[in-house]
Design a protein around this motif. Structure first.
Motif, PDB file in Angstrom:
ATOM      1  N   TYR B  79       0.692  -1.682  -0.111  1.00  0.00           N
ATOM      2  CA  TYR B  79       0.396   0.373  -0.063  1.00  0.00           C
ATOM      3  C   TYR B  79       1.036   1.050   0.015  1.00  0.00           C
ATOM      4  O   TYR B  79       2.003   1.273   0.762  1.00  0.00           O
ATOM      5  CB  TYR B  79      -0.728   0.020   1.599  1.00  0.00           C
ATOM      6  N   TYR B 122      -4.125   4.757  -1.263  1.00  0.00           N
ATOM      7  CA  TYR B 122      -5.474   5.547  -0.603  1.00  0.00           C
ATOM      8  C   TYR B 122      -4.285   7.012   0.025  1.00  0.00           C
ATOM      9  O   TYR B 122      -3.762   7.486  -0.312  1.00  0.00           O
ATOM     10  CB  TYR B 122      -5.725   4.790   0.796  1.00  0.00           C
ATOM     11  N   ARG B 126      -8.544  14.671   5.366  1.00  0.00           N
ATOM     12  CA  ARG B 126      -9.686  15.266   7.094  1.00  0.00           C
ATOM     13  C   ARG B 126     -10.947  15.453   6.037  1.00  0.00           C
ATOM     14  O   ARG B 126     -10.837  16.164   5.145  1.00  0.00           O
ATOM     15  CB  ARG B 126      -8.667  16.523   7.393  1.00  0.00           C
ATOM     16  N   SER B 127     -11.903  15.320   7.389  1.00  0.00           N
ATOM     17  CA  SER B 127     -13.195  16.013   6.373  1.00  0.00           C
ATOM     18  C   SER B 127     -13.177  17.154   5.642  1.00  0.00           C
ATOM     19  O   SER B 127     -14.022  17.334   5.355  1.00  0.00           O
ATOM     20  CB  SER B 127     -13.567  15.452   6.883  1.00  0.00           C
ATOM     21  N   HIS B 163      -7.935   5.415  -4.074  1.00  0.00           N
ATOM     22  CA  HIS B 163      -8.672   5.689  -3.342  1.00  0.00           C
ATOM     23  C   HIS B 163      -8.775   6.655  -1.889  1.00  0.00           C
ATOM     24  O   HIS B 163      -7.993   6.908  -2.045  1.00  0.00           O
ATOM     25  CB  HIS B 163      -9.383   4.657  -2.368  1.00  0.00           C
ATOM     26  N   HIS B 165     -10.124   7.866   0.870  1.00  0.00           N
ATOM     27  CA  HIS B 165     -10.120   7.993   2.530  1.00  0.00           C
ATOM     28  C   HIS B 165     -10.716   9.660   3.129  1.00  0.00           C
ATOM     29  O   HIS B 165     -10.136   9.955   3.577  1.00  0.00           O
ATOM     30  CB  HIS B 165      -9.896   7.320   3.063  1.00  0.00           C
ATOM     31  N   ALA B 166     -12.060   9.744   3.326  1.00  0.00           N
ATOM     32  CA  ALA B 166     -12.110  10.926   3.338  1.00  0.00           C
ATOM     33  C   ALA B 166     -12.645  10.846   5.547  1.00  0.00           C
ATOM     34  O   ALA B 166     -13.650   9.727   6.113  1.00  0.00           O
ATOM     35  CB  ALA B 166     -13.543  12.142   3.671  1.00  0.00           C
ATOM     36  N   SER B 167     -11.776  11.277   6.700  1.00  0.00           N
ATOM     37  CA  SER B 167     -11.425  10.679   7.804  1.00  0.00           C
ATOM     38  C   SER B 167     -12.672  11.264   8.589  1.00  0.00           C
ATOM     39  O   SER B 167     -13.369  12.066   7.581  1.00  0.00           O
ATOM     40  CB  SER B 167     -10.103  11.626   8.364  1.00  0.00           C
ATOM     41  N   CYS B 173      -4.900  11.071  14.017  1.00  0.00           N
ATOM     42  CA  CYS B 173      -5.099  10.496  12.669  1.00  0.00           C
ATOM     43  C   CYS B 173      -3.082  10.772  11.400  1.00  0.00           C
ATOM     44  O   CYS B 173      -3.254   9.968  10.835  1.00  0.00           O
ATOM     45  CB  CYS B 173      -6.033  10.849  11.972  1.00  0.00           C
ATOM     46  N   SER B 182      -6.641   3.808  11.817  1.00  0.00           N
ATOM     47  CA  SER B 182      -8.059   5.294  11.660  1.00  0.00           C
ATOM     48  C   SER B 182      -8.279   4.422   9.671  1.00  0.00           C
ATOM     49  O   SER B 182      -9.158   4.178   9.747  1.00  0.00           O
ATOM     50  CB  SER B 182      -7.801   6.343  11.037  1.00  0.00           C
ATOM     51  N   LEU B 183      -7.831   3.832   9.333  1.00  0.00           N
ATOM     52  CA  LEU B 183      -7.422   3.609   8.094  1.00  0.00           C
ATOM     53  C   LEU B 183      -8.403   1.909   7.490  1.00  0.00           C
ATOM     54  O   LEU B 183      -9.279   1.986   7.065  1.00  0.00           O
ATOM     55  CB  LEU B 183      -6.045   3.255   7.153  1.00  0.00           C
ATOM     56  N   GLU B 184      -7.962   1.248   8.856  1.00  0.00           N
ATOM     57  CA  GLU B 184      -9.062  -0.099   9.129  1.00  0.00           C
ATOM     58  C   GLU B 184      -9.976  -0.136  10.032  1.00  0.00           C
ATOM     59  O   GLU B 184     -10.571  -0.781  10.188  1.00  0.00           O
ATOM     60  CB  GLU B 184      -7.487  -1.141   9.760  1.00  0.00           C
ATOM     61  N   GLY B 185     -10.468   0.974  10.243  1.00  0.00           N
ATOM     62  CA  GLY B 185     -12.176   1.037  10.699  1.00  0.00           C
ATOM     63  C   GLY B 185     -11.529   1.031  11.752  1.00  0.00           C
ATOM     64  O   GLY B 185     -12.968   1.435  12.604  1.00  0.00           O
ATOM     65  N   TRP B 203      -3.367  -3.571   7.438  1.00  0.00           N
ATOM     66  CA  TRP B 203      -3.226  -5.076   7.452  1.00  0.00           C
ATOM     67  C   TRP B 203      -2.402  -5.984   7.320  1.00  0.00           C
ATOM     68  O   TRP B 203      -2.331  -6.830   6.640  1.00  0.00           O
ATOM     69  CB  TRP B 203      -4.203  -5.512   6.274  1.00  0.00           C
TER      70      TRP B 203
END
Lengths: 168, 428
Positions: B79, B122, B126-127, B163, B165-167, B173, B182-185, B203
């Motif tokens: 990754y 990825y 940030r959101s 991809h 990913h919006a945090s 983070c 965080s990326l692993e949920g 992962w």
């Protein structure tokens, strides 16, 4: 924002499921999509209720308690109802130097809410936020999706003094 | 002056799309890179002396070289992650690169991923940067349509899926292992190192995490060569740097300048000097977790080693200026409140130590301080500030502005305690 109709509370909508499943698709395990799923449901429902949380946890094959531990870690996952627009007011150091405390006080007075509260008309929730990355235009805040830069007292008045608003 | 990172960025901050980017020479670096072996690409990055622009300044090529390649790597994904979680107080450089030139980042990421053999990338953003996230998503779709992303990129046989990913918030983070959690949920708790992410990251697979500005440099280096990049810097450090200034200066902003530009040039020439009626007392050279420097340091070069030798860190390269109308104790207290709030809560010195520091500073700021409070703060700096006593670098970073404030502004701390009030508030 209102909860969906009672019959839908425990079920995720087709749109929500489709968006969540698209995230799961590039994860080696379902729980990897936890944060995405919380955000997707929040986008549709405004916040994440206990019932919504349970439905997401079920779909991700994890316990509601584990998912809640994740949900409550992140400040932009709302576990209580919020207003139609969330005001994220930057209180980090550059904005603080240039008067974010005064703006906070002004917004509190105008909307009659403190941090973490929602105005009576359900329009606004006021939250502090860490540095918004626009420090050259301090002080700044996000209202919904709109970034407001170099915010002055006059600008706050323009934004929040609609007819019928408190002190309006 | 050669400004590769901002060549597509205009004063009105309008974004550039794929066609505009290509018309201006974009994706030429990718063409060159895909014609080289990954090992040759790695050598170019190593020779360029590019250092991580997220704040730590670790050599990028060296970081990448730890990723197992070929038969040394067990089968499975690798990754590449772009850290676009810009949240360091006073830092506003990556926003500009993300919003205005998304393809520069995407092209750099494709080349970085190709070099380390990653098949999935990825962008962890940030959101609140929703405009940038949207432009990146559109950019990725456009690239997929034109065969610049996806399977068999430009007929090279190399495939990469990207991809966004919006945090969902939280400063921690930005720490690379917390970002991976965080990326692993999961909750964004940092992880113990070793194993390093290069070997066991997302992962459990080999993973590289790089900052936006770092990755935005890659395509230029691959295309124009390491010597060109080295020549850009004014000192030993290579390349250009996004510098910024916030606080009470005439012209706050963000500029791409040669690495090693003197602080005085950034502050006086580009930021226009102090705003009328205000004097410079000090500044944090690279965001909220760097030590104060003062007017005595204005002629230093803004590069990693020079700022390091002066007792601070280049960090993100965005200066936060402390003026004479702002209380230094209040300034440090604001930062400490921030760090205390943003602690992930995993380790005790950070979870309990930072609120304690914040409380002591609050007492001093509000006139309730005692002379021994300064000793308490010194002890906290010594204990919490030592790398190794905490799980990650958040708490040591929080101690940096405090320890240097105690050095440079000690008289102001003492005045609060002796007068039983904040002299700045008393003056209002």
């Amino acid at each position: 924002m209102n909860e969906p109709a009672p019959s839908l509370i425990n079920a995720l909508s087709e749109a929500e499921l489709a968006a969540i499943d698209a995230e799961i698709a590039h994860m080696p395990q379902r729980s990897g999509a936890a944060i995405d799923a919380l955000k997707i449901v929040q986008e549709h429902r405004g916040w994440v209720s206990d019932a919504s949380l349970a439905a997401i946890a079920d779909h991700l094959h994890m316990s509601a308690a584990e998912l809640d531990g994740i949900a409550t870690f992140y400040n932009l996952i709302f576990r209580r109802p919020v207003g139609r627009k969330v005001i994220l007011l930057c209180n980090s150091v550059s904005c603080w130097m240039l008067g974010s405390d005064c703006l906070t006080q002004q917004i509190r007075d105008r909307l009659q809410i403190d941090f973490g509260e929602t105005s009576k008309d359900g329009e606004y929730t006021l939250l502090p936020v860490t540095c918004l990355g626009a420090c050259d235009k301090a002080p700044v805040m996000l209202v919904g999706d709109d970034l407001h830069e170099s915010v002055t007292e006059d600008r706050v008045r323009e934004l929040f003094d609609q007819p019928g608003a408190p002190n309006g | 002056m050669d400004r590769p990172l901002t060549r597509n960025i205009h004063a009105d901050r309008r974004p550039i799309d794929l066609r505009g980017y290509r018309d201006n020479g974009g994706y030429e670096g990718l063409r060159v890179g895909l014609g080289l072996s990954p090992a040759d690409c790695l050598q170019r990055i190593k020779d360029s002396n590019l250092r991580g622009r997220g704040g730590a300044g670790f050599p990028t090529g060296l970081k990448w070289s730890f990723v197992p390649m070929g038969e040394d790597c067990s089968p499975g994904h690798k990754y590449l992650i772009c850290n676009a979680d810009e949240m360091e107080p006073g830092t506003f450089k990556d926003r500009l690169l993300l919003e205005c030139d998304p393809h520069q980042l995407i092209e750099g990421m494709i080349l970085a991923a190709y070099t380390i053999g990653a098949d999935v990338a990825y962008i962890f953003i940030r959101s609140e940067y929703h405009i940038a996230a949207q432009r990146l998503r559109e950019g990725i779709v456009d690239c997929e349509r034109e065969g610049l992303l996806g399977d068999n990129i430009q007929g090279s046989g190399y495939s990469l899926h990207m991809h966004v990913h919006a945090s969902a918030g939280r400063y921690i983070c930005g720490e690379e292992t917390a970002l991976i959690s965080s990326l692993e949920g999961k909750r964004a708790n940092p992880r113990a190192k070793p194993p390093f992410p290069q070997v066991s990251g997302l992962w459990g697979r080999p993973t590289i995490v790089n900052n936006v500005e770092t990755l935005s440099n890659i395509a230029h280096i691959i295309e124009r060569g390491p010597q060109w990049f080295n020549d850009l810097g004014l000192t030993e450090d290579a390349g250009t740097k996004m510098y910024g200034v916030s606080g009470r200066v005439k012209n706050p902003g963000c500029w791409e300048l040669p690495m090693g530009t003197p602080i005085r040039t950034v502050l006086e020439e580009y930021a226009g000097g102090m705003a009328d009626g205000y004097e410079l007392r000090g500044f944090l050279p690279g965001g909220g977790s760097t030590d104060f420097l003062t007017a005595d340091h204005l002629d230093l070069a803004m590069d990693y080693d020079t700022i390091g030798k002066a007792g601070s860190r280049l960090g993100t390269g965005t200066l936060i200026v402390l003026d004479d109308a702002t209380c230094p104790v209040g300034f440090v207290k604001n930062l400490m409140d921030f760090f205390a709030q943003e602690s992930c809560g995993f380790c005790t010195p950070c979870r309990d130590g930072l609120p304690w520091s914040a409380q002591v500073l609050d007492d001093i700021e509000n006139g309730q301080g005692k002379p021994e409070d300064l000793d308490t703060l010194e002890r906290q700096v010594e204990f919490i500030g030592a790398i190794g006593n905490t799980h990650c670098a958040l708490a040591p970073g929080a101690m940096e502005p405090l320890q240097s404030a105690l050095k440079y502004f000690r008289a102001d701390f003492e005045a609060h305690i002796n007068q039983g009030c904040c002299p700045w508030k008393a003056r209002q």
